[in-house]
Write an enzyme that holds these catalytic residues in place. Structure first.
Site, PDB file in Angstrom:
ATOM      1  CD  GLN A 123       4.474   6.191 -10.062  1.00 23.81           C
ATOM      2  OE1 GLN A 123       3.552   6.213 -11.223  1.00 23.81           O
ATOM      3  NE2 GLN A 123       4.134   6.712  -9.325  1.00 23.81           N
ATOM      4  CB  CYS A 135       7.840  10.342  -1.895  1.00 27.38           C
ATOM      5  SG  CYS A 135       6.225  11.061  -0.914  1.00 27.38           S
ATOM      6  CG  HIS A 187       8.324   6.914  -3.546  1.00 24.62           C
ATOM      7  ND1 HIS A 187       8.051   6.562  -2.167  1.00 24.62           N
ATOM      8  CD2 HIS A 187       7.294   7.621  -4.033  1.00 24.62           C
ATOM      9  CE1 HIS A 187       6.807   7.326  -1.835  1.00 24.62           C
ATOM     10  NE2 HIS A 187       6.462   7.959  -3.061  1.00 24.62           N
ATOM     11  CE  LYS A 247       1.724   5.174  -6.599  1.00 26.45           C
ATOM     12  NZ  LYS A 247       1.500   6.720  -6.348  1.00 26.45           N
ATOM     13  CG  ASP A 264       8.906   1.393  -5.961  1.00 25.36           C
ATOM     14  OD1 ASP A 264       7.770   0.953  -6.564  1.00 25.36           O
ATOM     15  OD2 ASP A 264       9.245   2.137  -5.327  1.00 25.36           O
TER      16      ASP A 264
END
Ligand code: 7TS
Length: 408
Positions: free
Chosen positions: A201, A362, A121, A224, A198
């Site tokens: 997700q 993104c 991303h 999220k 990261d």
């Protein structure tokens, strides 16, 4: 998992959009919020609201307890070790920028390497581009296999003793795949590099054990994972956080201030300049309680079932291209319909009450790698059902027919 009982707890899901019952398939962009999170934030403002870490009055103590209690919940949720290893931030983007601006810029120089992947991303790509430019370090990419996965041989070839930082997403927000973070971390450490992950997700969807993964930094966003917007966190190993300079200066983060010199508080406070995101942290704590009550393993299994169902259902449509591997994917499906722009797909679906995302997500370099300018994406969470995927598939069929007639 009793999906009906779960859905009952999300007030927003019970509405019609454009004359149809809402089907929300955009949780990878932002999830919906259960009543318990909405109530926790309201209750905080109605009963406890005050600034933290300063007042001797009762509301100030309650607000401080609520804020620090949320930090403890996050630390336990991720098996992070000590609560002071959790720095509250605005979200993943701010957390990754903090590592890149503070750690990487002071630790990297000419001849050093920063290693990432083309599936990142923009939030895990541009901060490293900028850090490489500022320090003279070289930015390197682990190449992708034809199905978008990364191979450990390529990881071995790309990471070298010159590598100082490796930063990879745990789960791709476009390809829906899970990267082998534990193995990449071992290769990074063997070469003397630190591992940044990261977790935007992954955190909402699967059990995370940071001590087992042994990563050095881990970033995620509350919005999220059923929490409010504007709150997330950076986890860091104590030895690294203690070496890092703050990147924001002001109230809350100082120890002693003189006219020409100042010193900083201990971690995590030195990285939380200004009045922190108190209500957001309270909401995030409530979101963690909510997710843990259901169970992350249950949620994970439910989503994998939905993803497999959606992948099979959608791949049976003629003229559809699905991106990412078939196996080992989490709850999202990214696709394109032949001869229909993904924005048109999303617009037609919206007219039927179905919310999906269209665009580059993104991930412009990944779009170029896929040789497309944009894609459509349906992403699932604990409140989605197979019926909703059926509605998605029917609506896509109608979209194809509609545009087929328009073109024909
Ligand atoms: N990293 C990944 C893998 C993401 O998917 C996102 C957001 C971010 C970082 C940034 O998170 P933020 O909370 O700081 O904005 N991804 C998406 C998406 O896929 N659609 O909208 C936002």
């Amino acid at each position: 998992m009793n999906i009906n009982a779960i859905r009952e707890q999300f007030p927003i899901l019970h509405q019609e959009v454009n004359g149809h019952p809402l089907v929300y398939l955009d949780s990878a962009a932002s999830s919906q919020k259960p009543r318990s999170v909405i109530d926790a934030v309201n209750r905080y403002y109605e009963l406890d609201n005050a600034n933290v870490h300063r007042g001797v009055h009762t509301l100030g103590s309650r607000a401080t307890d609520a804020y620090e209690g949320a930090r403890e919940k996050v630390a336990k949720f991720l098996n992070a070790g000590a609560p002071e290893q959790i720095i509250f931030t605005r979200g993943t983007t701010t957390a990754l920028n903090l590592v890149a601006s503070s750690y990487a810029r002071s630790m990297c120089g000419e001849g050093d390497e920063i290693v990432i992947t083309p599936m990142e991303h923009h939030s895990n790509l541009i901060p490293w581009q900028q850090a490489a430019k500022a320090t003279g370090a070289t930015l390197k990419y682990i190449p992708l296999q034809p199905d978008g996965t990364i191979s450990l041989e390529d990881v071995e070839k790309t990471i070298t003793p010159q590598t100082k930082v490796v930063s990879v997403t745990y789960v791709s927000n476009v390809l829906g795949l899970i990267n082998p973070i534990k193995e990449i971390t071992q290769i990074a450490h063997r070469n003397g590099a630190i591992m940044v992950v990261d977790g935007a997700q992954s955190t909402p969807h699967m059990k995370i054990d940071l001590q087992d993964l042994d990563v050095d930094f881990y970033a995620f966003s509350g919005h999220k994972m059923c929490g409010p917007t504007g709150i997330g966190a950076l986890y860091g190993k104590k030895s690294l956080l203690n070496k890092m300079e703050p990147i924001e200066y002001g109230g809350e983060m100082i120890d002693f201030v003189d006219l020409y010199e100042s010193t900083w508080k201990e971690i995590p406070y030195r990285f939380e300049g200004g009045t922190p995101i108190i209500a957001g942290a309270v909401g995030l704590g409530a979101a963690i309680d909510f997710l843990q009550e259901i169970g992350l393993d249950e949620i994970d299994q439910h989503e994998r079932r939905l993803a497999t169902y959606a992948y099979e259902k959608l791949s049976s449509l003629e003229g559809i291209t699905l991106y990412g591997p078939k196996q080992n994917r989490v709850g999202l499906v990214t696709f394109n319909l032949e001869d229909v722009h993904p924005h048109d797909v999303a617009t037609v679906l919206d007219s039927k009450g179905i919310a999906i995302r269209a665009g580059h997500h993104c991930c412009q370099p990944l779009m170029r790698w896929l040789n497309v300018s944009a894609t459509a994406r349906a992403s699932f969470y604990l409140y989605n059902t197979e019926d909703e995927i059926d509605r998605l598939a029917d609506a896509l069929l109608q979209t194809k027919e509609f545009f087929g007639h328009a073109i024909g």
